[in-house]
Design a protein around this motif. Structure first.
Motif, mmCIF file in Angstrom:
data_model
loop_
_atom_site.group_PDB
_atom_site.id
_atom_site.type_symbol
_atom_site.label_atom_id
_atom_site.label_comp_id
_atom_site.label_asym_id
_atom_site.label_seq_id
_atom_site.Cartn_x
_atom_site.Cartn_y
_atom_site.Cartn_z
ATOM 1 N N VAL A 182 0.834 -1.201 0.000
ATOM 2 C CA VAL A 182 0.000 0.000 0.000
ATOM 3 C C VAL A 182 0.866 1.248 0.000
ATOM 4 O O VAL A 182 1.968 1.237 0.526
ATOM 5 C CB VAL A 182 -0.912 0.048 1.247
ATOM 6 N N GLU B 248 1.997 3.398 -2.531
ATOM 7 C CA GLU B 248 2.677 3.900 -3.726
ATOM 8 C C GLU B 248 2.711 2.752 -4.722
ATOM 9 O O GLU B 248 2.507 1.596 -4.348
ATOM 10 C CB GLU B 248 4.094 4.349 -3.372
ATOM 11 N N THR C 176 -2.836 -2.780 -2.992
ATOM 12 C CA THR C 176 -4.077 -2.073 -2.675
ATOM 13 C C THR C 176 -3.941 -0.580 -2.944
ATOM 14 O O THR C 176 -3.149 0.092 -2.300
ATOM 15 C CB THR C 176 -4.450 -2.279 -1.192
ATOM 16 N N ILE D 46 -1.826 2.361 -11.481
ATOM 17 C CA ILE D 46 -1.735 3.730 -10.972
ATOM 18 C C ILE D 46 -0.349 4.267 -11.321
ATOM 19 O O ILE D 46 0.655 3.628 -11.032
ATOM 20 C CB ILE D 46 -1.932 3.768 -9.442
#
Ligand code: WTA
Length: 654
Positions: A389, A391, A415, A517
């Motif tokens: 979680v 980055e 996540t 992302i």
């Protein structure tokens, strides 16, 4: 078969894992479809995973329309969050361990705190808060080490309907004072010292300094944790352990509305001072407990370890509220990954037979550099699942984690979520969604992500897409407002892309519908998984008497993900020296905290500005990234020659 099960180049959990998992591929498809087709019906049922004092009739009531943004879930229901995390487990789990506390010093024995003990300590703390005049709706700031009292204090606030605001122990007195003042807290709970990695942070002395800038009426409850001597102000400072010991062991819980605030958590934004993100009680708890159960495939008897600090949202949702709402055993770790040696994480996993292990990519990258012998020393056979979680995780780190820690048999859940989202937004469900290293994969139930073109806000309708990540509709765990500033809330999250919640992140969606992302597209940087507003660091720098102007950007950093790169223009006549550079680094550490210390400071005789005086950050980012071949159009600059100087003297030469 569902698309996800066929995703190209993906890792699928073992047949054994899938057979025991709460959710399999078909289950995910069915539940996800139901969650977005009829959110009301879906969440009406899911809301029942927690106990309500008065059940809700209304489920969802929200709009993202700019100017009218309003988010309510289960609004006519009432509950108590601490009762959900403790009391309701008493019939079946009174003697089960709720929290395993693992101290900084491995020679100090761990504590196993049962649900019965958690109830008693929380009640004692609640009674202490009440005795100091804390009532429903009042704010209490927590500035604590990772000790059980932090959990007791959070749950005690929840028990009496007070609103907690946890401030990370690495923040400076100034940052603490700002948060006490912005939230108008009545009480701050701190400790004498916070031991971490064999060193001690003087929390009480920081609090003393902070309180010089706060109202005289703010009371200070001190946990005597290390027992070292501290300054003491009679009438303002109170020994909280002594008061807990003298307090009654039971405190009835207060009935609160689903939309009554549970906590405020300050986080960095792209402009101005930190934002007080407000989470409320009902929807947040439903979402934290549901994501904890499904993302980590939590089963009774598991030992769950999230290595975050309770000063961050990850600690709120996945050390305290999610796990405890599920009656889990959760580990609270006071230390750091490299103390007393680089095997500490794995030693603790072996010692407590951890089944799910959840950490930040930056920790994995730093341990990776220290060699696999630290992992191999310890028996990691209890591990069933790994998570990350904070980055993006680079595939090298993912593979290292998979091979050396998970031994190739533990699914990895990457996540993606935010302080604002309360819980996971995009994440693999381990038994359902094959993982691709570096992708957060697919949306959680009820989350409708979209990719928009940042140039014109056009919705990208093709499966493969690139752009910014927005969310179409509300979910129970999302924030409701910014403390005391609903207009800023709308401006920050709902003004750029009308009708959507804007995450601030860029993303790519691949041909399998997986989300990748790509990092923040605003002036927020992510340093070792900690969010930092470049504006905050800039204002700290310009507060120094010898600094005229400063511009701060992120640049790629092998371990931290991003490093902090500061361009500093000094006051006329001030000599740029090594000593001044060190002084500015120390200055930012004391103004904000150690996590904000610039990695590189470049002396900038001038900054690239447009004729209207706006700093061209795009150019500064490129130079910091050592990628100045592609600076783009510089013709609008007031003085294009400053760029040549910045390039010639750049600090990040490969
Ligand atoms: C980033 C932490 C890529 C992102 C829970 C987001 C991630 C910010 C991931 C929120 C991930 C978080 N992959 N990026 N799995 N998780 N981020 O508020 O830029 O401290 O906007 O919440 O961290 O940081 P925050």
């Amino acid at each position: 078969m569902a698309d996800t099960a066929q995703a190209t180049g993906a890792y699928t959990a073992s047949a054994d894992f899938i057979a025991k998992a709460h959710i399999d591929a078909a289950g995910y498809e069915r539940m996800y479809a139901a969650s977005v087709a009829d959110p009301d019906a879906f969440w009406r049922e899911e809301g029942q995973r927690i106990d309500w004092i008065k059940d809700y009739a209304t489920v969802k009531n929200s709009t993202f329309e700019y100017g009218k943004v309003s988010i309510k879930w289960f609004e006519d229901g009432t509950l108590n969050v601490s009762a959900n995390c403790i009391d309701r487990h008493m019939a079946t789990r009174a003697n089960q361990t709720a929290i395993i506390w693992e101290p900084d010093d491995p020679k100090v024995p761990a504590l196993h705190i049962s649900y019965a003990q958690l109830l008693e300590q929380t009640c004692r703390m609640a009674n202490v808060l009440k005795a100091h005049g804390v009532q429903k709706g009042d704010r209490v700031v927590l500035y604590l080490p990772m000790i059980p009292e932090a959990a007791y204090a959070m749950l005690a606030c929840a028990r009496i309907g007070a609103i907690h605001s946890v401030v990370f122990g690495g923040f400076s007195p100034d940052a603490l004072a700002n948060r006490i003042n912005d939230s108008e807290a009545k009480v701050v709970i701190t400790a004498d010292f916070a031991p971490r990695g064999g060193k001690k942070t003087a929390l009480k002395s920081n609090t003393d300094q902070a309180l010089l800038h706060c109202k005289d009426s703010v009371k200070c409850l001190v946990v005597k944790h290390t027992g070292d001597q501290t300054h003491w102000t009679e009438g303002r400072d109170f020994d909280v352990k002594a008061e807990m010991a003298a307090a009654k062991p039971y405190c009835a819980y207060t009935e609160v509305g689903a939309e009554d605030p549970l906590f405020i958590l300050y986080t960095s934004g792209s402009t101005g001072k930190p934002k007080g993100v407000v989470h409320t009680s009902g929807g947040y708890l439903v979402y934290a407990s549901m994501t904890h159960k499904y993302t980590f495939d939590y089963h009774d008897g598991d030992v769950f370890w999230c290595t975050a600090d309770v000063g961050w949202v990850t600690g709120h949702s996945y050390i305290v509220y999610g796990p405890l709402a599920n009656g889990a055993t959760t580990i609270m770790f006071e230390g750091v990954p490299t103390y007393p040696d680089a095997g500490r994480f794995w030693e603790v996993c072996a010692k407590h037979k951890v089944t799910q292990f959840y950490t930040a990519p930056t920790a994995i990258r730093s341990l990776m550099g220290m060699g696999t012998e630290w992992v191999e020393k310890h028996d990691l056979s209890s591990l069933r699942l790994l998570g990350t979680v904070g980055e993006p995780i680079n595939p090298e780190a993912w593979n290292w984690y998979n091979v050396n820690v998970g031994k190739g048999r533990c699914p990895i859940v990457d996540t993606f979520w935010q302080t604002e989202t309360g819980g996971h937004l995009i994440t693999p469900l381990p038994g359902a969604i094959p993982q691709k290293p570096g992708s957060a994969t697919k949306p959680f139930f009820g989350i409708k992500p979209v990719v928009l073109d940042p140039a014109n806000a056009a919705l990208q309708t093709a499966v493969e897409a690139d752009g910014v990540l927005c969310i179409t509709d509300s979910w129970p765990g999302m924030m409701r407002t910014l403390w005391g500033d609903h207009a800023r809330f709308e401006e920050a999250y709902f003004s750029q892309y009308r009708g959507y919640y804007f995450t601030g992140d860029g993303c790519r969606r691949d041909g399998d519908g997986y989300y990748w992302i790509t990092g923040r597209v605003d002036d927020v940087i992510n340093v070792s998984g900690h969010r930092m507003g470049t504006a905050e660091v800039e204002s700290a720098l310009v507060a120094h008497a010898q600094v005229a102007e400063a511009a701060v950007v992120g640049y790629p950093h092998d371990i931290k993900g991003q490093g902090i790169y500061a361009y500093v223009t000094l006051m006329r006549g001030v000599e740029p020296t090594e000593a001044l550079r060190k002084e500015l680094e120390a200055w930012v550490r004391t103004e904000i905290g150690p996590i904000a210390k610039p990695d590189l400071i470049q002396w900038a005789p001038g900054l690239p500005k447009t004729r209207s005086g706006k700093i061209m950050r795009r150019i500064l980012r490129k130079i910091a990234e050592n990628d100045f071949g592609a600076l783009g159009d510089t013709s609008t600059l007031a003085d294009p020659s400053v760029v040549d100087d910045l390039i010639a003297n750049r600090m990040n030469k490969a």
